[in-house]
Design an enzyme around this catalytic site. Structure first.
Site, PDB file in Angstrom:
ATOM      1  CG  ASP A  10      -0.040  -0.033   2.544  1.00  0.00           C
ATOM      2  OD1 ASP A  10      -0.807   0.643   3.521  1.00  0.00           O
ATOM      3  OD2 ASP A  10       0.951  -0.313   2.487  1.00  0.00           O
ATOM      4  CG  ASP A  15       3.977  -0.001   1.573  1.00  0.00           C
ATOM      5  OD1 ASP A  15       3.830   1.092   2.426  1.00  0.00           O
ATOM      6  OD2 ASP A  15       3.267  -1.129   1.514  1.00  0.00           O
ATOM      7  CG  ASN A  40       0.412   3.453   4.232  1.00  0.00           C
ATOM      8  OD1 ASN A  40       0.439   3.400   5.441  1.00  0.00           O
ATOM      9  ND2 ASN A  40       1.366   2.831   3.567  1.00  0.00           N
ATOM     10  CB  THR A 129       4.703  -4.031   2.987  1.00  0.00           C
ATOM     11  OG1 THR A 129       4.156  -3.604   1.458  1.00  0.00           O
ATOM     12  CG2 THR A 129       5.691  -5.027   2.781  1.00  0.00           C
ATOM     13  CG  PHE A 171      -2.000   1.783   9.380  1.00  0.00           C
ATOM     14  CD1 PHE A 171      -1.513   1.022   7.908  1.00  0.00           C
ATOM     15  CD2 PHE A 171      -2.846   2.636   9.438  1.00  0.00           C
ATOM     16  CE1 PHE A 171      -2.483   1.799   6.970  1.00  0.00           C
ATOM     17  CE2 PHE A 171      -3.545   2.955   8.394  1.00  0.00           C
ATOM     18  CZ  PHE A 171      -3.288   2.616   7.255  1.00  0.00           C
ATOM     19  CG  ASN A 172       0.317  -3.080   7.202  1.00  0.00           C
ATOM     20  OD1 ASN A 172      -0.067  -1.941   6.646  1.00  0.00           O
ATOM     21  ND2 ASN A 172       1.595  -3.262   6.965  1.00  0.00           N
ATOM     22  CG  HIS A 245       7.083   0.138   9.783  1.00  0.00           C
ATOM     23  ND1 HIS A 245       6.974  -0.028  11.040  1.00  0.00           N
ATOM     24  CD2 HIS A 245       6.832   1.705   9.510  1.00  0.00           C
ATOM     25  CE1 HIS A 245       6.662   1.012  11.605  1.00  0.00           C
ATOM     26  NE2 HIS A 245       6.429   2.086  10.970  1.00  0.00           N
ATOM     27  CG  ASP A 246       6.053  -1.733   4.577  1.00  0.00           C
ATOM     28  OD1 ASP A 246       5.442  -0.765   4.015  1.00  0.00           O
ATOM     29  OD2 ASP A 246       5.709  -2.210   5.555  1.00  0.00           O
TER      30      ASP A 246
HETATM   31  O1  RIB Z   1       2.541   0.134  10.826  1.00  0.00           O
HETATM   32  C1  RIB Z   1       3.367   0.250   9.720  1.00  0.00           C
HETATM   33  C2  RIB Z   1       2.773  -0.159   8.408  1.00  0.00           C
HETATM   34  O2  RIB Z   1       1.537   0.232   7.950  1.00  0.00           O
HETATM   35  C3  RIB Z   1       3.615   0.065   7.234  1.00  0.00           C
HETATM   36  O3  RIB Z   1       3.346  -1.024   6.359  1.00  0.00           O
HETATM   37  C4  RIB Z   1       3.169   1.087   6.630  1.00  0.00           C
HETATM   38  O4  RIB Z   1       3.488   1.173   5.263  1.00  0.00           O
HETATM   39  C5  RIB Z   1       1.560   1.114   6.890  1.00  0.00           C
HETATM   40  O5  RIB Z   1       1.085   0.179   5.727  1.00  0.00           O
HETATM   41 CA    CA Z   2       2.955  -0.473   4.050  1.00  0.00          CA
END
Ligand code: RIB
Ligand code: CA
Length: 315
Positions: A10, A15, A40, A129, A171-172, A245-246
């Protein structure tokens, strides 16, 4: 032998770096295509940002497939507050160019199903991701793909770390907790990078400078958008940089020894209430649940960023 992957994402700043790292590592990663999900920002923008990223890498031929625009049951939640209105805002204010190439006509979910079915069993890895809506939908439409998959490598969840979108949830997972629960319970081999490990991978000012000055043409553009990406989390957490993160998922496929973790039973809370989207790991096997995921818990952040700089410089 390079690992064949579909990257479901996303984009989203981190990403985009994961996509670039995969494209820059052809000896280790055979990127079959990008499947995109709303997360996102809205799906139209995440698709556009995936296309922007292929152009940045001079790889416009990489197929990009649009997937699910919203979660299975929950109302859509997005993160413009982190990623900007475009979902890939930059510090300079100049957005990455959008290529002439168009998104594929096939739906992302059908691409996932068809690709897994058309390859030898256990030769395709799904990397996720973003919210897990596309992957859960593919599994619901074609349960046979689960045993054909090599593994599912997920950025998502928070086990000891607090959540980043609610106190309980990452979040994801939070965006589509029903999809996440379905994926974690499907029986595939799962590797999961939660906030516990990604919060150790901070885009410090020194690392941002290294990306800007030592990762070539692409590094300069990446530094411009990561400079924007840093702002929200630096003010939220008071850290010297936002978590990258990703790319942890891709870096693990390239150099697994950068990270450490162990097999645990993971459950996802899909009930309404303050714990919606919480991921719970049975760290000390106190239940009779069978481990269903390798939960990554730590890693060497210097090695991650050295890998990112070295590989981006090759694009
Ligand atoms: O919480 C972080 C994740 O949520 C990452 O993948 C960021 O790109 C969002 O998608
Ligand atoms: Ca992401």
């Amino acid at each position: 032998m390079a690992t064949k992957i579909i990257l479901d994402c996303d984009p989203g700043h981190d990403d985009a770096v994961a996509i670039l790292l995969a494209l820059a590592s052809p000896d280790e990663i055979d990127l079959l295509g990008l499947t995109v999900v709303g997360g996102n920002v809205g799906l139209q923008s995440t698709v556009t940002n995936a296309l922007r990223t292929t152009l940045l890498a001079n790889r416009e031929e990489l197929p990009v497939y649009a997937g699910c625009p919203r979660p299975i049951m929950q109302p859509m939640v997005t993160a413009e507050h982190v990623h900007g209105d475009s979902g890939l805002d930059t510090a300079s204010g100049e957005l990455l160019a959008v290529p002439q190439t168009k998104v594929q006509t096939a739906h992302a979910v059908n691409m996932i199903i068809d690709t897994v079915r058309s390859h030898e069993p256990e030769t395709v890895t799904l990397v996720a991701t973003g919210p897990l809506t596309n992957i859960a939908t593919a599994i619901a439409m074609a349960p046979d793909i689960v045993e054909r998959l090599q593994q599912i490598v997920i950025m998502g969840g928070a086990f000891h770390e607090p959540g980043n979108i609610t106190p309980a949830a990452e979040f994801n997972i939070y965006v589509d907790p029903h999809a996440a629960r379905s994926v974690f319970e499907c029986g595939a081999n799962i590797v999961v990078f939660g906030l516990d490990v990604t919060h150790q991978m901070l885009i410090s000012s020194a690392r941002l400078e290294a990306i800007k000055n030592h990762a070539g043409r692409v590094g300069k553009a990446v530094a411009d958008f990561l400079d924007f990406f840093n702002q929200y989390d630096m003010s939220k957490y008071g850290w010297d940089g936002a978590p990258l993160h990703d790319p942890c998922t891709i870096a693990w496929l390239i150099e697994p020894e950068i990270f450490n973790g162990r097999d645990m039973a993971v459950t996802v809370d899909s009930n309404d209430g303050p714990n919606l989207g919480r991921t719970v790991a049975d760290w000390y096997q106190v239940t009779d649940r069978k481990p269903n995921a390798k939960v990554m818990t730590g890693g060497d952040s210097d090695r991650l960023f050295s890998l990112v700089v070295e590989r981006l410089s090759q694009l």
